[in-house]
Scaffold this motif. Structure first.
Motif, PDB file in Angstrom:
ATOM      1  N   GLN A  74      16.176  36.193 -30.214  1.00  0.00           N
ATOM      2  CA  GLN A  74      14.912  36.643 -30.790  1.00  0.00           C
ATOM      3  C   GLN A  74      15.102  37.954 -31.544  1.00  0.00           C
ATOM      4  OE1 GLN A  74      12.902  36.405 -26.854  1.00  0.00           O
ATOM      5  NE2 GLN A  74      11.317  35.244 -27.931  1.00  0.00           N
ATOM      6  N   THR A  75      14.371  38.104 -32.648  1.00  0.00           N
ATOM      7  CA  THR A  75      14.415  39.354 -33.403  1.00  0.00           C
ATOM      8  C   THR A  75      13.379  40.319 -32.842  1.00  0.00           C
ATOM      9  OG1 THR A  75      12.912  38.390 -35.043  1.00  0.00           O
ATOM     10  CG2 THR A  75      15.277  38.300 -35.513  1.00  0.00           C
ATOM     11  N   VAL A  76      13.660  41.612 -32.982  1.00  0.00           N
ATOM     12  CA  VAL A  76      12.856  42.628 -32.292  1.00  0.00           C
ATOM     13  C   VAL A  76      12.512  43.770 -33.254  1.00  0.00           C
ATOM     14  CG1 VAL A  76      12.787  44.268 -30.366  1.00  0.00           C
ATOM     15  CG2 VAL A  76      13.999  42.084 -30.105  1.00  0.00           C
ATOM     16  N   GLY A  77      11.277  44.230 -33.178  1.00  0.00           N
ATOM     17  CA  GLY A  77      10.850  45.440 -33.873  1.00  0.00           C
ATOM     18  C   GLY A  77      10.335  46.439 -32.856  1.00  0.00           C
ATOM     19  N   VAL A  78      10.753  47.690 -32.967  1.00  0.00           N
ATOM     20  CA  VAL A  78      10.369  48.731 -32.001  1.00  0.00           C
ATOM     21  C   VAL A  78       9.714  49.889 -32.737  1.00  0.00           C
ATOM     22  CG1 VAL A  78      11.189  50.374 -30.272  1.00  0.00           C
ATOM     23  CG2 VAL A  78      12.270  48.127 -30.447  1.00  0.00           C
ATOM     24  N   ILE A  79       8.542  50.291 -32.263  1.00  0.00           N
ATOM     25  CA  ILE A  79       7.882  51.507 -32.724  1.00  0.00           C
ATOM     26  C   ILE A  79       7.894  52.489 -31.562  1.00  0.00           C
ATOM     27  CG2 ILE A  79       5.744  52.559 -33.535  1.00  0.00           C
ATOM     28  CD1 ILE A  79       6.946  50.774 -35.614  1.00  0.00           C
ATOM     29  N   ASP A  95      13.521  59.113 -29.138  1.00  0.00           N
ATOM     30  CA  ASP A  95      13.598  57.722 -28.711  1.00  0.00           C
ATOM     31  C   ASP A  95      14.595  56.941 -29.546  1.00  0.00           C
ATOM     32  OD1 ASP A  95      11.600  57.956 -26.705  1.00  0.00           O
ATOM     33  OD2 ASP A  95      10.110  58.032 -28.303  1.00  0.00           O
ATOM     34  N   ARG A  96      14.634  57.208 -30.852  1.00  0.00           N
ATOM     35  CA  ARG A  96      15.568  56.486 -31.713  1.00  0.00           C
ATOM     36  C   ARG A  96      17.009  56.817 -31.320  1.00  0.00           C
ATOM     37  NH1 ARG A  96      15.186  57.138 -38.157  1.00  0.00           N
ATOM     38  NH2 ARG A  96      13.105  56.313 -37.736  1.00  0.00           N
ATOM     39  N   PHE A 109      14.832  46.251 -35.594  1.00  0.00           N
ATOM     40  CA  PHE A 109      14.332  47.347 -36.428  1.00  0.00           C
ATOM     41  C   PHE A 109      13.669  48.354 -35.515  1.00  0.00           C
ATOM     42  CE2 PHE A 109      11.335  49.764 -38.848  1.00  0.00           C
ATOM     43  CZ  PHE A 109      11.967  49.964 -40.067  1.00  0.00           C
ATOM     44  N   ILE A 110      14.142  49.601 -35.556  1.00  0.00           N
ATOM     45  CA  ILE A 110      13.606  50.665 -34.709  1.00  0.00           C
ATOM     46  C   ILE A 110      13.034  51.758 -35.599  1.00  0.00           C
ATOM     47  CG2 ILE A 110      14.136  52.400 -32.954  1.00  0.00           C
ATOM     48  CD1 ILE A 110      16.487  50.604 -32.108  1.00  0.00           C
ATOM     49  N   LEU A 141       7.596  42.500 -30.756  1.00  0.00           N
ATOM     50  CA  LEU A 141       7.330  43.878 -31.160  1.00  0.00           C
ATOM     51  C   LEU A 141       7.094  44.701 -29.901  1.00  0.00           C
ATOM     52  CD1 LEU A 141       4.826  43.305 -34.114  1.00  0.00           C
ATOM     53  CD2 LEU A 141       7.314  43.440 -34.201  1.00  0.00           C
ATOM     54  N   MET A 142       7.714  45.871 -29.828  1.00  0.00           N
ATOM     55  CA  MET A 142       7.507  46.765 -28.688  1.00  0.00           C
ATOM     56  C   MET A 142       7.069  48.127 -29.196  1.00  0.00           C
ATOM     57  SD  MET A 142      10.453  45.859 -25.868  1.00  0.00           S
ATOM     58  CE  MET A 142      11.863  45.678 -26.970  1.00  0.00           C
ATOM     59  N   VAL A 143       6.036  48.667 -28.556  1.00  0.00           N
ATOM     60  CA  VAL A 143       5.527  49.996 -28.896  1.00  0.00           C
ATOM     61  C   VAL A 143       5.682  50.882 -27.669  1.00  0.00           C
ATOM     62  CG1 VAL A 143       3.587  51.341 -29.757  1.00  0.00           C
ATOM     63  CG2 VAL A 143       3.815  48.947 -30.410  1.00  0.00           C
ATOM     64  N   GLU A 144       6.480  51.937 -27.807  1.00  0.00           N
ATOM     65  CA  GLU A 144       6.629  52.901 -26.719  1.00  0.00           C
ATOM     66  C   GLU A 144       5.759  54.110 -27.027  1.00  0.00           C
ATOM     67  OE1 GLU A 144       9.764  56.118 -24.934  1.00  0.00           O
ATOM     68  OE2 GLU A 144      10.552  54.477 -26.167  1.00  0.00           O
ATOM     69  N   THR A 145       4.853  54.441 -26.120  1.00  0.00           N
ATOM     70  CA  THR A 145       3.924  55.547 -26.364  1.00  0.00           C
ATOM     71  C   THR A 145       4.582  56.890 -26.072  1.00  0.00           C
ATOM     72  OG1 THR A 145       3.015  55.598 -24.125  1.00  0.00           O
ATOM     73  CG2 THR A 145       2.032  54.033 -25.671  1.00  0.00           C
ATOM     74  N   VAL A 146       3.843  57.948 -26.367  1.00  0.00           N
ATOM     75  CA  VAL A 146       4.363  59.309 -26.227  1.00  0.00           C
ATOM     76  C   VAL A 146       4.818  59.603 -24.798  1.00  0.00           C
ATOM     77  CG1 VAL A 146       3.696  61.727 -26.294  1.00  0.00           C
ATOM     78  CG2 VAL A 146       3.041  60.215 -28.150  1.00  0.00           C
TER      79      VAL A 146
END
Length: 450
Positions: A74-79, A95-96, A109-110, A141-146
């Motif tokens: 699976q392809t992944v996008g991270v914010i 985080d990056r 994609f990060i 898609l994954m979103v990591e908060t502050v």
């Protein structure tokens, strides 16, 4: 500030996706139209929101989940959202740095994003960035908060599944968190589960969930992990899939996505209205000095607000974009003489052409990012010939727009008098339309499709 091609974004080209996200973050001209075009291609990816207190290991968990999903094809996008400094305005995008293992993987994609003052743990443009990644054919898609505590609840509205990460050692703080992020979780992760107190923390979470009256089958599951050694990651991924399947079968997933779209619509309306009010204040300040009067307490903020909104027009906000002044049209009686004059001033004639439909000859001179267009009538009955009977010089201002039909419709709705109900073909084969001088303080406006 050239926008990437839609096709490059849709096929997942990393540079194009990165440029598109930068465009929406910095509000480049045409970026809203880009999102409009990408919207029909989005809505397929599963969005996971990862939140929790600082030091819970969220970044490491995202890194290990990314590896798991990639191994599954699976392809992944991270914010990854980092806080903005209130002093310098910058952000340490750590985080990056912690996800460098995937730097050479085209299937990942990060993107690190600064909050830029937004509350709730997310950046103000997180939703737009997720739309771009979704349209670029990412599966997950994954979103990591502050990671600032119990007020990080915005992630619940942006994610299909909200994952709250906790670690042993919080103790009674679990109860303090109850009114915040504990209530938005679809799944709990007890990370660093090799530490003392992990079983007690998991039991406290289970006890808290039982107190709210949910049946065991409806309670958010609790998964133990040790992200640094990848322990429990496979179980976590399996649990995520179980939660997704259960929410999809019950219709809860589709309902959340519908509500998310409604909130995004309302947020866009609010943003447009804020910008409109800001422009209104700027327009009033030279005469009313509202800002200075408020600072000096010569007027209260409430009366100042009333004066600002008084008479504010209720026309719908513009959604099309005027990109720049494309050229200034200058009517000349003798093209050869005019060319010699401009060349003597150091300008260079770039292109010449006949426009039979308008009965004119044109010559373009590049000036920075814009142009001068010299116009000589090729027929005594042309508009330019009639113009020259009264005067020579500036004939029209041409504005480059991202969507010609939409701009025409919005200007007409705002009361502008159109000389063209449908676009016509202008110099160079471009589609154009004209606005009557009465609607622009005596200046003829030409709209040109980008």
């Amino acid at each position: 500030m050239k926008l990437p091609e839609d096709e490059d974004i849709l096929r997942g080209d990393i540079r194009s996706v990165a440029r598109a996200i930068r465009a929406v973050e910095d509000d480049w001209p045409g970026s809203r139209a880009l999102l409009t075009r990408l919207f029909p291609h989005a809505g397929r990816a599963l969005t996971l929101g990862i939140t929790g207190p600082p030091g819970a290991g969220k970044s490491t968990l995202v890194d290990r989940l990314t590896r798991h999903f990639r191994q599954a094809g699976q392809t992944v996008g991270v914010i990854a959202v980092d806080p903005t400094s209130p002093f310098s305005g910058g952000a340490i995008l750590g985080d990056r740095i912690r996800m460098q293992n995937h730097a050479t993987d085209d299937g990942v994609f990060i993107r690190s994003m600064a909050t830029r003052g937004a509350l709730g743990g997310l950046s103000a443009t997180t939703a737009a960035a997720l739309l771009v990644l979704d349209a670029s054919s990412k599966d997950i898609l994954m979103v990591e908060t502050v990671g600032v505590g119990q007020d990080e609840v915005d992630i619940a509205s942006e994610a299909d599944i909200a994952i709250v990460v906790l670690v042993p050692g919080l103790g009674d703080e679990v109860q303090a968190l109850k009114a915040g992020i504990m209530e938005i979780a679809d799944l709990f992760v007890v990370n660093k589960a090799d530490r003392d107190g992990a079983d007690r923390l998991a039991s406290e979470i289970e006890m808290m969930l039982s107190l709210v009256g949910e049946t065991k089958g409806d309670r958010p599951p609790v998964v133990r992990t040790v992200a640094t050694s990848s322990q429990g990651i496979d179980e976590l991924a399996h649990t995520i899939e179980e939660v997704r399947a259960r929410r999809e079968a019950s219709g809860a997933l589709a309902a959340r996505r519908r509500e998310r779209l409604l909130r995004q619509f309302e947020a866009q309306v609010e943003a447009l209205l804020r910008e409109k009010v800001r422009r209104r204040i700027d327009a009033l300040d030279p005469s009313l000095h509202l800002r200075e009067r408020v600072r000096n307490r010569s007027i209260d903020p409430f009366s100042a607000a009333d004066q600002t909104l008084a008479g504010l027009d209720t026309a719908p906000p513009r959604t099309s974009m005027i990109l720049k002044i494309d050229h200034l049209g200058i009517a000349v009686k003798d093209m050869a003489e005019a060319k010699r004059a401009y060349e003597a001033l150091g300008f260079r004639i770039e292109a010449e052409s006949d426009v039979p439909s308008e009965k004119v000859r044109t010559a373009f001179i590049t000036v920075g990012e814009s142009h001068l267009e010299l116009l000589e009538p090729s027929d005594p009955s042309s508009v330019i010939a009639r113009f020259l009977e009264k005067r020579s010089g500036l004939h029209h201002i041409c504005l480059l727009v991202d969507d010609l039909e939409k701009t025409m419709a919005e200007m007409k709705a705002s009361g502008a008098q159109l000389l063209d109900e449908v676009p016509r073909i202008g110099a160079g084969g471009c589609r154009v339309a004209f606005i009557h001088p009465k609607s622009a303080a005596g200046v003829l406006l030409e709209l040109k499709q980008a």
